[in-house]
Design a protein around this motif. Structure first.
Motif, PDB file in Angstrom:
ATOM      1  N   TRP A  22      39.095  27.420  40.771  1.00 28.12           N
ATOM      2  CA  TRP A  22      37.799  27.525  40.094  1.00 28.12           C
ATOM      3  C   TRP A  22      37.215  26.219  39.588  1.00 28.12           C
ATOM      4  O   TRP A  22      36.094  26.201  39.092  1.00 28.12           O
ATOM      5  N   ASP A  75      32.715  33.766  38.584  1.00 25.31           N
ATOM      6  CA  ASP A  75      31.777  34.890  38.705  1.00 25.31           C
ATOM      7  C   ASP A  75      31.401  35.350  37.304  1.00 25.31           C
ATOM      8  O   ASP A  75      32.163  35.084  36.350  1.00 25.31           O
ATOM      9  N   ARG A 114      33.342  36.636  34.488  1.00 33.65           N
ATOM     10  CA  ARG A 114      34.686  37.073  34.888  1.00 33.65           C
ATOM     11  C   ARG A 114      35.569  35.826  34.982  1.00 33.65           C
ATOM     12  O   ARG A 114      35.847  35.321  36.050  1.00 33.65           O
ATOM     13  N   ARG A 137      28.395  45.749  49.388  1.00 34.71           N
ATOM     14  CA  ARG A 137      28.040  45.020  48.160  1.00 34.71           C
ATOM     15  C   ARG A 137      26.609  45.291  47.724  1.00 34.71           C
ATOM     16  O   ARG A 137      26.068  44.529  46.916  1.00 34.71           O
ATOM     17  N   LYS A 177      23.627  33.216  45.887  1.00 36.05           N
ATOM     18  CA  LYS A 177      24.527  33.524  47.005  1.00 36.05           C
ATOM     19  C   LYS A 177      24.074  34.773  47.755  1.00 36.05           C
ATOM     20  O   LYS A 177      23.303  35.538  47.193  1.00 36.05           O
ATOM     21  N   HIS A 178      24.510  35.031  48.966  1.00 32.69           N
ATOM     22  CA  HIS A 178      25.353  34.231  49.860  1.00 32.69           C
ATOM     23  C   HIS A 178      24.449  33.857  51.013  1.00 32.69           C
ATOM     24  O   HIS A 178      23.988  34.739  51.738  1.00 32.69           O
ATOM     25  N   ARG A 207      33.422  40.317  57.474  1.00 26.68           N
ATOM     26  CA  ARG A 207      32.435  39.387  56.915  1.00 26.68           C
ATOM     27  C   ARG A 207      32.775  37.923  57.160  1.00 26.68           C
ATOM     28  O   ARG A 207      31.912  37.058  57.103  1.00 26.68           O
ATOM     29  N   TYR A 213      30.121  33.623  54.274  1.00 27.22           N
ATOM     30  CA  TYR A 213      31.287  33.580  55.160  1.00 27.22           C
ATOM     31  C   TYR A 213      30.889  33.650  56.638  1.00 27.22           C
ATOM     32  O   TYR A 213      31.523  33.051  57.487  1.00 27.22           O
ATOM     33  N   ASP A 218      31.354  29.778  50.060  1.00 23.04           N
ATOM     34  CA  ASP A 218      31.973  30.966  49.486  1.00 23.04           C
ATOM     35  C   ASP A 218      33.478  30.714  49.562  1.00 23.04           C
ATOM     36  O   ASP A 218      33.953  29.909  50.356  1.00 23.04           O
ATOM     37  N   GLU A 253      33.234  45.126  47.179  1.00 22.44           N
ATOM     38  CA  GLU A 253      33.210  43.943  48.019  1.00 22.44           C
ATOM     39  C   GLU A 253      34.334  44.116  49.055  1.00 22.44           C
ATOM     40  O   GLU A 253      35.360  44.706  48.750  1.00 22.44           O
TER      41      GLU A 253
HETATM   42  C1  BGC Z   1      32.782  36.359  46.987  1.00 19.71           C
HETATM   43  C2  BGC Z   1      31.837  35.552  46.124  1.00 19.71           C
HETATM   44  C3  BGC Z   1      32.523  35.123  44.865  1.00 19.71           C
HETATM   45  C4  BGC Z   1      33.764  34.325  45.236  1.00 19.71           C
HETATM   46  C5  BGC Z   1      34.545  33.829  44.042  1.00 19.71           C
HETATM   47  C6  BGC Z   1      34.101  35.632  47.217  1.00 19.71           C
HETATM   48  O1  BGC Z   1      35.011  36.464  47.830  1.00 19.71           O
HETATM   49  O2  BGC Z   1      32.191  36.636  48.227  1.00 19.71           O
HETATM   50  O3  BGC Z   1      30.691  36.326  45.814  1.00 19.71           O
HETATM   51  O4  BGC Z   1      31.654  34.387  44.064  1.00 19.71           O
HETATM   52  O5  BGC Z   1      34.619  35.156  46.003  1.00 19.71           O
HETATM   53  O6  BGC Z   1      35.099  34.879  43.356  1.00 19.71           O
END
Ligand code: BGC
Length: 776
Positions: free
Chosen positions: A50, A67, A73, A138, A171-172, A182, A218, A250, A438
C-alpha cells in the motif's frame, strides 16, 4: 451577480491548483536530476502492498494509499476483513441515485477526514466504469450506466476528498465492465463508443476535478493491456484531457513494466519485489526504454507524492457520530421509491399492527464484497430504527429466509401468519453477500428463489405489502403487480437501516432516482448476446447503445426506467424557455424551466435535461442526458432551474475527425423527471461552427461528392455522364430512369467509374477531379 462570484471562485481554485502542481513539478524535477538510474526505477513501483518507495537521501517521502470508494479500508497487508473501523457510506450505486452533487461532495470531505486521521494520503476511488450489463459483479461499486451522471458525481466526490488534502484514484481506466477473466480479457470497443460512452465520465472527472491519480484497469483494450496502453494513458488521458497527476496500476495489473513506462504508467502497485525495477534499469541500459521518458514518469509521480505529503494534517480526530449522521442522510437520499399504490407509504400514524418480515430487517446487507469492504463504526438495522420512530405501532417479526436466501415451510408459515394479522407488511428482501462481489459477475438478475417465494406467499394473504430491496444492482421483480409498494434501498452503508426507517415513516421524503435501468428480462438487455467475454474477448457490439440508450432505441419497456423515482409529493413542470432558439453551437444557450411542488409535503426533485437530434448523420440514441439539477421545494413552492448548454451537448464523436462534431440541424431539448417522462420540449436550430472538411480519395463514394461546393460540380458531371443524359430529365419516364441510375451509382466508389466507362474515363482524369474536389 452570485453566479459570476461563484465562477470567479472556481477559476481562482483552478488557477491556484495548477500553480501548485507546477511548483511541485519544479521541485520534483530538481530531485529527479540528482537520482541514479536505480533510484528512478525504484519509484516506478511501491515499497509495500500500500505504500510507495521513499528515498531518504533525497528527501523523497513514502505515501500510503488504500481503498476505497464508500469508506476507508485501511488494512494490514491483504486481509480485507481486518481494517480500521471507518464510516461505511452507501456504495456507489446508491450514492449516484441521490443525483446530489453537493451531498456527494460532503461524503468526500468526510472520507478525507477519516483518511487524514489514519495517515492515508490517497483514497482508491471513485470507481466509475459504466454499467454495461446488469450482471457486472462490481456494479454496486460503480455509479451509473450514463457517463454524464457518473462523471458529475465523480467530480463532486473527488473535489470533496481533495479539498481536504487527500488524493483520489479515479478507477478503473478503461473499459473494465465485467469481472469475468478481468485480468486477461480484451475489451474490443470502437473509437466512437469509447469516446461517447466509456471515456466521458473519466474525462469530466479529470477536467472538473483533477484527481491526483488515475488507476489503470486489469483488462486489455483492443488487444493491449491498459497498463501498457499508450493511447489510453498518454494520448487520451494526459495529452487530450490534460491530466496532471500520475497513473497507478490496479493491484497486479502490470504485464510488461518497461512497456508500461513508455506508455505512461507511472507507478506499479503493489511492490514488485524489485524485479520489475531491474527490468526498467536493464531496458534503459539496452536502449529499449528512453531515460528521458523514465524521468518524465518519475517527475509526475514525485510531484504528487510531495504534494500529498505536504497536505497531510496531524492530529485530526474523526467525529464518528457526525459522520454516521451524514451516512444516514446520504443513504436516505439514495433510496428510490419505485412503486407506491394508493399512497400506502409513508406508514400511517394510525397503523397499529405492522409485520416486519425478512432477515435483512435485523441483519441488513449494507455493502459489497472485495477490496471496498469496510469495517463499520456501527450498524443500524431497520427493525430497531422503526421501533424508535413509530412509537405507537406494534411490530411483529418473522425471519422469512436463511442467510443463504433459502426458505422452507416453517419460515413461510410463520411469515404468512404474521402477515395475516397485520395492517401493513414491511418485507425486506434483496441479494445475499455472495451474489455480488468484486472478482465475478452475477449469473442472473433474480433475487434468491427463497425471497421470491416469500414475497409471493405473503402477498397472497395481505394486500398492503411494501417490499424493501437491499441490493447493489438491478434486480428483477416478478411480483411487482402483487405488492403495494417497492422501495429500492440499495446497499445503504452502516446507517442504511435508519435511512429506511426515515423513508418508511415519512421523516425523509424519498428523492432518489434510478442511476441505472431496471430491465424487465435479461434477454432484453443490450449485452444479452455479448456478455461476458468469450474466448478472452468482450465484444462491445451494442456500441453506444447501453442502458436507456438501448431500451429507448428499441422501444423496449423497461421494468423501471433510468432516472425514475417517486416522491411523497408531486411536481409539475412548465414554462420551458431558451434564451435563443436559433444559435451557433458556440453560443451561450440557456434553457430554463419551472418546477413546482404541487403536493402537501416538502420534497426534492431531480430535474433532468436530455438532448434529441432530429436528423442524425449516424445512428444516435433517442435521448441523451446532458444536465441535471436536484432542487428542494416546500409545498406550493416553485423554482426556476437553469441549464447552460455547450457545443458538446449537441456533438457526436467523429472517427474521421477524431473529434467532437456538431451537425447543423434541429435539436429537441427535453426536460422532465425521468428518461421516460419528459413533458417539456423546446426545439433549437443549431448552426455548427466546426465544419468537417471531407478529404476525397479514389475510394470515396459518388454520393459523398455532394458535400462541398467544389466536389458538387464533379458529382453533377459524373452522374450526368454516367446516367447517359446530357440534358435534365423532363418526362416522368426520363425522371424515373434517371432516379434509378442515380441510386445505383450513388454508393459506388468513384474508381469504379474507370471500369464502367470502358476506358474512356482515365486514371489521370480521376486524379485531376480529386485534386479539384480537394482544393481549398
Ligand atoms: C481492485 C481495485 C482496488 C485494489 C486495491 C484491486 O483488486 O480492482 O479497485 O483499489 O485492488 O485494493
Amino acid at each position: 451577480m452570485r453566479k459570476s462570484y461563484v465562477l470567479g471562485c472556481f477559476f481562482f481554485a483552478v488557477l491556484s491548483a495548477s500553480a501548485q502542481t507546477t511548483d511541485y513539478r519544479e521541485k520534483a524535477k530538481k530531485i529527479v536530476a540528482q537520482m541514479t538510474l536505480e533510484e528512478k526505477a525504484s519509484l516506478c513501483s511501491g515499497e509495500t502492498a500500500w505504500s510507495t518507495q521513499a528515498i531518504p537521501r533525497l528527501g523523497v517521502p513514502s505515501i500510503f494509499m488504500t481503498d476505497g470508494p464508500h469508506g476507508l479500508r485501511k488494512a494490514e497487508g491483504f486481509d480485507f476483513t481486518n481494517s480500521v473501523p471507518a464510516t461505511c457510506f452507501p456504495t456507489a450505486s446508491g450514492l449516484a441515485s441521490s443525483w446530489n452533487k453537493e451531498l456527494v461532495k460532503r461524503v468526500g470531505e468526510a472520507l478525507a477526514t477519516e483518511s487524514q486521521a489514519n495517515d492515508v494520503q490517497i483514497l482508491l476511488g471513485p470507481g466509475i466504469n459504466m454499467k454495461r450489463s446488469p450482471l457486472g459483479g462490481r456494479n454496486f461499486e460503480y455509479f451509473s450506466e450514463d457517463p454524464v451522471l457518473s462523471g458529475k458525481i465523480a467530480a463532486a466526490f473527488i473535489n470533496g476528498v481533495q479539498s481536504k488534502g487527500v488524493g483520489t484514484s479515479l478507477k478503473h481506466f478503461a473499459a473494465n465492465n465485467q469481472e469475468f477473466e478481468r485480468m486477461s480479457n480484451s475489451s474490443v470497443v470502437d473509437e466512437r463508443t469509447l469516446s461517447e460512452i466509456y471515456f466521458p465520465a473519466f474525462e469530466i472527472a479529470v477536467k472538473e476535478a483533477q484527481p491526483w491519480t488515475v488507476m489503470c484497469s486489469y483488462n486489455k483494450l483492443n488487444g493491449v493491456y491498459a497498463s501498457e496502453n499508450e493511447y489510453l494513458l498518454t494520448d487520451v488521458l494526459k495529452k487530450k484531457w490534460g491530466f496532471q497527476g500520475f497513473v497507478v496500476s490496479d493491484w497486479g495489473a502490470v504485464n510488461d513494466r518497461p512497456l508500461g513506462v513508455t506508455a505512461g504508467l507511472n507507478l506499479e502497485m503493489p511492490a514488485s519485489g524489485g524485479f520489475n525495477n531491474k527490468k526498467i534499469v536493464d531496458a534503459v541500459k539496452k536502449g529499449t526504454l528512453s531515460e528521458s521518458k523514465l524521468d518524465e514518469i518519475v517527475i509526475e509521480t514525485l510531484a504528487i507524492t510531495l504534494k500529498a505529503k505536504d497536505s497531510h494534517q496531524q492530529g485530526i480526530v474523526v467525529d464518528k457520530a457526525k459522520h454516521h449522521t451524514l451516512a444516514r442522510e446520504a443513504s436516505g437520499e439514495s433510496i428510490v421509491l419505485l412503486k407506491n399504490s394508493n399512497g400506502i407509504l409513508p406508514l400511517k400514524v394510525s397503523a397499529k399492527k405492522v409485520a416486519i418480515i425478512g432477515a435483512f430487517a435485523k441483519k441488513p446487507r449494507y455493502q459489497g464484497a472485495g477490496s471496498s469492504q469496510v469495517k463499520p463504526t456501527q450498524i443500524e438495522n431497520a427493525f430497531d430504527e422503526l421501533q424508535k420512530l413509530a412509537k405507537g405501532t406494534t411490530f411483529s417479526y418473522a425471519e422469512g429466509y436463511t442467510s443463504a436466501g433459502d426458505t422452507n415451510a416453517t419460515l413461510l408459515n410463520e411469515a404468512v401468519k404474521n402477515a395475516k394479522g397485520a395492517e401493513t407488511v414491511l418485507l425486506f428482501a434483496g441479494l445475499p453477500d455472495v451474489y455480488e462481489s468484486e472478482g465475478y459477475d452475477r449469473a442472473n438478475m433474480d433475487l434468491p428463489a427463497g425471497h421470491n417465494q416469500l414475497i409471493d406467499a405473503v402477498a397472497k394473504v395481505n394486500k398492503n405489502v411494501v417490499v424493501i430491496l437491499l441490493n447493489g444492482s438491478a434486480v428483477s421483480t416478478p411480483w411487482k403487480k402483487e405488492v403495494a409498494s417497492i422501495v429500492e434501498a440499495y446497499l445503504g452503508g452502516q446507517a442504511g437501516g435508519g435511512a429506511i426507517a426515515d423513508v418508511l415513516t415519512g421523516k425523509v421524503n424519498p428523492s432518489g432516482k434510478l442511476s441505472e435501468t431496471f430491465p424487465m428480462r435479461l434477454e432484453d438487455t443490450p449485452t444479452a448476446i455479448d456478455f461476458p467475454s468469450k474466448d478472452g474477448v468482450a465484444n462491445y457490439g451494442e456500441g453506444v447503445f447501453i442502458g436507456y440508450r438501448y431500451y429507448d432505441k428499441k422501444k423496449i419497456e423497461p421494468n423501471f426506467p433510468f432516472g425514475f423515482g417517486l416522491s411523497y409529493t408531486t411536481f409539475s413542470y412548465s414554462d420551458i424557455k431558451a434564451n435563443m432558439t436559433s444559435a451557433k453551437d458556440s453560443d451561450a444557450i440557456t434553457i430554463s424551466v419551472k418546477v413546482k411542488n404541487t403536493g402537501k409535503v416538502a420534497g426534492k426533485e431531480v430535474v433532468q435535461l436530455y438532448v434529441h437530434e432530429q436528423e442524425t448523420a449516424l445512428s444516435r440514441p433517442e435521448n441523451e442526458l446532458k444536465h441535471f439539477e436536484k432542487i428542494a421545494l416546500a409545498p406550493g413552492e416553485e423554482k426556476t432551474v437553469q441549464f447552460q448548454l455547450s457545443s458538446r451537448d449537441f456533438a457526436y464523436y467523429s472517427t474521421t475527425a477524431h473529434d467532437w462534431i456538431v451537425k447543423s440541424g434541429k435539436f429537441d431539448i427535453r426536460v422532465g423527471s425521468s428518461s421516460r417522462d419528459l413533458p417539456l420540449q423546446e426545439t433549437l436550430d443549431i448552426q455548427s461552427t466546426k465544419i468537417l472538411t471531407p478529404v476525397f480519395t479514389r475510394n470515396s463514394l459518388l454520393k459523398e461528392f455532394k458535400q462541398t461546393k467544389n466536389s458538387a460540380v464533379i458529382y453533377e458531371a459524373l452522374t450526368r455522364s454516367f446516367t447517359g443524359s446530357t440534358k435534365k430529365a423532363e418526362t416522368e419516364e426520363e425522371k424515373k430512369a434517371e432516379a434509378f441510375m442515380i441510386a445505383m451509382l450513388a454508393d459506388m466508389p468513384i474508381n469504379k467509374f474507370l471500369l464502367l466507362s470502358g476506358g474512356k474515363f482515365t486514371e489521370e482524369q480521376l486524379q485531376a477531379l480529386l485534386q479539384a474536389a480537394n482544393a481549398k
